[in-house]
Design an enzyme around this catalytic site. Structure first.
Site, PDB file in Angstrom:
ATOM      1  N   SER A   1      57.909 -46.790  68.067  1.00 18.06           N
ATOM      2  CA  SER A   1      58.933 -47.838  68.074  1.00 18.06           C
ATOM      3  C   SER A   1      58.722 -48.812  66.907  1.00 18.06           C
ATOM      4  O   SER A   1      57.601 -49.224  66.620  1.00 18.06           O
ATOM      5  CB  SER A   1      58.867 -48.614  69.390  1.00 18.06           C
ATOM      6  OG  SER A   1      59.725 -49.728  69.318  1.00 18.06           O
TER       7      SER A   1
ATOM      8  N   LYS B   1      67.143 -46.209  80.145  1.00 18.51           N
ATOM      9  CA  LYS B   1      68.302 -47.096  79.928  1.00 18.51           C
ATOM     10  C   LYS B   1      69.287 -47.116  81.108  1.00 18.51           C
ATOM     11  O   LYS B   1      69.943 -48.123  81.343  1.00 18.51           O
ATOM     12  CB  LYS B   1      69.048 -46.697  78.649  1.00 18.51           C
ATOM     13  CG  LYS B   1      68.276 -47.056  77.387  1.00 18.51           C
ATOM     14  CD  LYS B   1      69.094 -46.763  76.143  1.00 18.51           C
ATOM     15  CE  LYS B   1      68.263 -47.041  74.904  1.00 18.51           C
ATOM     16  NZ  LYS B   1      69.014 -46.925  73.667  1.00 18.51           N
TER      17      LYS B   1
ATOM     18  N   ASP C   1      72.869 -52.102  71.994  1.00 20.00           N
ATOM     19  CA  ASP C   1      73.114 -50.914  71.151  1.00 20.00           C
ATOM     20  C   ASP C   1      74.581 -50.927  70.721  1.00 20.00           C
ATOM     21  O   ASP C   1      74.908 -50.685  69.550  1.00 20.00           O
ATOM     22  CB  ASP C   1      72.860 -49.614  71.936  1.00 20.00           C
ATOM     23  CG  ASP C   1      71.377 -49.300  72.070  1.00 20.00           C
ATOM     24  OD1 ASP C   1      70.588 -49.716  71.197  1.00 20.00           O
ATOM     25  OD2 ASP C   1      71.012 -48.630  73.059  1.00 20.00           O
TER      26      ASP C   1
ATOM     27  N   ALA D   1      77.889 -36.700  72.514  1.00 24.33           N
ATOM     28  CA  ALA D   1      78.272 -37.286  73.802  1.00 24.33           C
ATOM     29  C   ALA D   1      77.012 -37.513  74.631  1.00 24.33           C
ATOM     30  O   ALA D   1      76.946 -37.169  75.805  1.00 24.33           O
ATOM     31  CB  ALA D   1      79.278 -36.397  74.531  1.00 24.33           C
TER      32      ALA D   1
HETATM   33  P1  NAP Z   1      70.903 -37.808  73.684  1.00 24.81           P
HETATM   34  O1  NAP Z   1      71.414 -38.612  74.814  1.00 24.81           O
HETATM   35  O2  NAP Z   1      69.795 -36.826  73.893  1.00 24.81           O
HETATM   36  O3  NAP Z   1      72.164 -37.033  73.015  1.00 24.81           O
HETATM   37  C1  NAP Z   1      71.986 -36.131  71.966  1.00 24.81           C
HETATM   38  C2  NAP Z   1      73.344 -35.692  71.423  1.00 24.81           C
HETATM   39  O4  NAP Z   1      73.118 -34.858  70.263  1.00 24.81           O
HETATM   40  C3  NAP Z   1      74.163 -34.835  72.393  1.00 24.81           C
HETATM   41  O5  NAP Z   1      75.530 -35.085  72.181  1.00 24.81           O
HETATM   42  C4  NAP Z   1      73.800 -33.399  71.961  1.00 24.81           C
HETATM   43  O6  NAP Z   1      74.818 -32.455  72.255  1.00 24.81           O
HETATM   44  C5  NAP Z   1      73.726 -33.574  70.457  1.00 24.81           C
HETATM   45  N1  NAP Z   1      72.885 -32.559  69.801  1.00 24.81           N
HETATM   46  C6  NAP Z   1      71.539 -32.502  69.770  1.00 24.81           C
HETATM   47  N2  NAP Z   1      71.131 -31.436  69.040  1.00 24.81           N
HETATM   48  C7  NAP Z   1      72.259 -30.815  68.610  1.00 24.81           C
HETATM   49  C8  NAP Z   1      72.511 -29.657  67.817  1.00 24.81           C
HETATM   50  N3  NAP Z   1      71.505 -28.931  67.316  1.00 24.81           N
HETATM   51  N4  NAP Z   1      73.797 -29.306  67.562  1.00 24.81           N
HETATM   52  C9  NAP Z   1      74.823 -30.055  68.058  1.00 24.81           C
HETATM   53  N5  NAP Z   1      74.651 -31.158  68.816  1.00 24.81           N
HETATM   54  C10 NAP Z   1      73.391 -31.538  69.094  1.00 24.81           C
HETATM   55  O7  NAP Z   1      70.364 -38.784  72.502  1.00 24.81           O
HETATM   56  P2  NAP Z   1      70.848 -40.270  72.164  1.00 24.81           P
HETATM   57  O8  NAP Z   1      69.985 -41.219  72.881  1.00 24.81           O
HETATM   58  O9  NAP Z   1      72.304 -40.349  72.298  1.00 24.81           O
HETATM   59  O10 NAP Z   1      70.412 -40.358  70.604  1.00 24.81           O
HETATM   60  C11 NAP Z   1      71.056 -39.594  69.598  1.00 24.81           C
HETATM   61  C12 NAP Z   1      70.463 -39.969  68.239  1.00 24.81           C
HETATM   62  O11 NAP Z   1      70.750 -41.347  67.956  1.00 24.81           O
HETATM   63  C13 NAP Z   1      68.946 -39.843  68.150  1.00 24.81           C
HETATM   64  O12 NAP Z   1      68.611 -39.332  66.879  1.00 24.81           O
HETATM   65  C14 NAP Z   1      68.453 -41.280  68.274  1.00 24.81           C
HETATM   66  O13 NAP Z   1      67.228 -41.519  67.595  1.00 24.81           O
HETATM   67  C15 NAP Z   1      69.580 -42.037  67.583  1.00 24.81           C
HETATM   68  N6  NAP Z   1      69.725 -43.427  68.033  1.00 24.81           N
HETATM   69  C16 NAP Z   1      69.725 -44.408  67.091  1.00 24.81           C
HETATM   70  C17 NAP Z   1      69.877 -45.708  67.480  1.00 24.81           C
HETATM   71  C18 NAP Z   1      69.870 -46.798  66.435  1.00 24.81           C
HETATM   72  O14 NAP Z   1      69.641 -47.967  66.784  1.00 24.81           O
HETATM   73  N7  NAP Z   1      70.105 -46.485  65.182  1.00 24.81           N
HETATM   74  C19 NAP Z   1      70.031 -46.051  68.836  1.00 24.81           C
HETATM   75  C20 NAP Z   1      70.056 -45.020  69.779  1.00 24.81           C
HETATM   76  C21 NAP Z   1      69.895 -43.698  69.366  1.00 24.81           C
HETATM   77  P3  NAP Z   1      74.882 -31.731  73.712  1.00 24.81           P
HETATM   78  O15 NAP Z   1      75.570 -32.710  74.625  1.00 24.81           O
HETATM   79  O16 NAP Z   1      75.687 -30.510  73.457  1.00 24.81           O
HETATM   80  O17 NAP Z   1      73.470 -31.435  74.113  1.00 24.81           O
END
Ligand code: NAP
Length: 285
Positions: free
Chosen positions: A18, A69, A105, A130
Site C-alpha cells: 500500500s 470494501k 474511490d 465490472a
Molecule cells: P476486481 O473487482 O477483481 O475486477 C477486475 C475486473 O478486471 C473485472 O471486470 C474482470 O473481468 C477484469 N479482468 C481481469 N483480468 C482480465 C482479463 N485478462 N481480460 C479481461 N478482463 C479482465 O478488481 P478491482 O478492485 O475492480 O480493481 C481493478 C483494477 O483497478 C486493479 O488493477 C486495481 O489495482 C485498480 N484500482 C485502482 C484504484 C486507484 O485508486 N487508482 C482503485 C481501485 C482499483 P471479469 O468480470 O470478466 O472477471
C-alpha cells in the site's frame, strides 16, 4: 507521538504494498498535524474484531481495501449516501465511537478528471470492467450525467451493472461484452475511456485492453491501474494523440479526500502525489 496523537490507517489483505502510509504520513507532517497512519493486515475472518478494535482504541479513521470494501458495511453505524448507493466503503470516520463509511474511490476518480479540466456531464464514457472499482466509477459517471457503456469480459456482470445504474440514475447505461468489435463500436464516438479492469497491471505490464488503432482522438484515456505508473494503454493512447490520466491521480485523490474527512484540513495533494510516485517507483525497481 504524544498523549494527544491521533491514529489513522488502512485495513486490507494483503497490505504490504500500500502507498497510503507514505502519502498520509508525509501529508500529516507537512501540515503539522499530530497524526500517524498505520497499515493493518486484517484477515477476512477478523474484520468484525478489527472494527471493534477501531472503536475501542479510538482510531480516528481507516481506509478499507481489498477484500473488505463490501464486507465492512454491516459493522458501521452509518453510510454516506454515495457509499450507500455504491454498496462499498473505502474510508471510515470515527466520531466518538460513531463510525461512518464513505466512498472516496468514486469522488477521487471524479476529482482526478475535473482537476484536468474534463467535465464528464453529457459526455460519452466507455468503462472497461465490472469489478469493484468499475462499480464506483460507473455510478459516479452516470450520476454526473455521462452516457455510459460498460464492457466486460464476463458479459452477465456488465449487464447487471448497467441495469443497476440505469435504475438508480434514471439514465440508460449500456452493456457489451469486451471484444474488439464492440470496443470499436463503443470507441467510435467516445469522449472518455476508462480502464477499470486489471489488464496491464504488473507483472502483466505488456498487456493492454485496447488495440491502439481503435483510439479516435479527441479522447481522454484514464487507466486506473497505477502499477506501472505509465501503463501500455496510456503510452499507446498518448502516442495516438489522446489526453491521458494515470491511476496514480485517482489513488492520490481518494487519499486526499479521506485525509480531509479525518482532519478537516485541506490535503497537500501535490506532496501526496510526489510521495505516491516515489513509493511506486521504488516498488517498480
Ligand atoms: P476486481 O473487482 O477483481 O475486477 C477486475 C475486473 O478486471 C473485472 O471486470 C474482470 O473481468 C477484469 N479482468 C481481469 N483480468 C482480465 C482479463 N485478462 N481480460 C479481461 N478482463 C479482465 O478488481 P478491482 O478492485 O475492480 O480493481 C481493478 C483494477 O483497478 C486493479 O488493477 C486495481 O489495482 C485498480 N484500482 C485502482 C484504484 C486507484 O485508486 N487508482 C482503485 C481501485 C482499483 P471479469 O468480470 O470478466 O472477471
Amino acid at each position: 507521538m504524544s498523549g494527544t496523537s491521533r491514529i489513522c490507517g488502512v485495513i486490507g489483505d494483503p497490505i504490504e504494498h500500500s502507498m497510503s502510509p507514505v502519502m498520509h504520513n508525509a501529508a500529516f507532517e507537512k501540515i503539522g498535524l499530530n497524526y500517524l497512519y498505520v497499515p493493518f493486515r486484517v484477515k477476512k475472518e477478523e474484520l468484525g474484531k478489527a472494527i471493534a478494535g477501531m472503536r475501542a482504541l479510538n482510531i480516528r479513521g481507516l481506509n478499507v481495501t481489498i477484500p473488505h470494501k463490501v464486507a465492512v458495511i454491516p459493522f458501521l453505524d452509518e453510510l454516506d449516501p454515495l457509499a450507500q448507493r455504491i454498496g462499498a466503503v473505502n474510508t471510515i470516520v470515527n466520531d466518538d465511537g460513531a463510525l461512518t463509511g464513505y466512498n472516496t474511490d468514486a469522488t477521487g476518480f471524479l476529482q482526478a478528471l475535473l482537476e484536468r479540466g474534463i467535465e464528464p456531464r453529457e459526455k460519452n464514457a466507455v468503462v472497461l470492467g465490472a469489478g469493484g472499482a468499475s462499480r464506483a466509477i460507473s455510478l459516479i459517471l452516470a450520476e454526473r450525467g455521462s452516457n455510459l457503456i460498460i464492457l466486460n469480459r464476463t458479459w452477465d456482470k456488465a449487464t447487471e451493472y448497467a441495469s443497476w445504474i440505469s435504475q438508480i440514475c434514471h439514465r440508460e447505461a449500456k452493456a457489451l461484452k469486451l471484444n474488439r468489435e464492440n470496443l470499436a463500436r463503443a470507441l467510435s464516438n467516445a469522449d472518455i475511456l476508462v480502464n477499470a479492469t486489471s489488464i496491464g497491471m504488473s507483472p502483466n505490464s505488456n498487456e493492454t485492453p485496447v488495440s491502439p488503432d481503435l483510439f479516435k482522438p479527441p479522447l481522454t484515456v484514464f487507466d486506473i491501474v497505477y502499477n506501472p505508473i505509465k501503463t501500455r494503454l496510456l503510452r499507446e493512447a498518448e502516442a495516438a494523440g489522446a489526453e491521458t490520466i494515470s491511476g496514480v491521480d485517482m489513488l492520490v485523490w481518494q487519499g486526499a479526500l479521506a485525509f480531509e474527512l479525518w482532519t478537516g484540513a485541506k490535503a497537500p495533494v501535490k506532496l501526496m502525489r510526489e510521495e505516491a510516485i516515489k513509493g511506486l517507483k521504488e516498488y517498480e525497481n
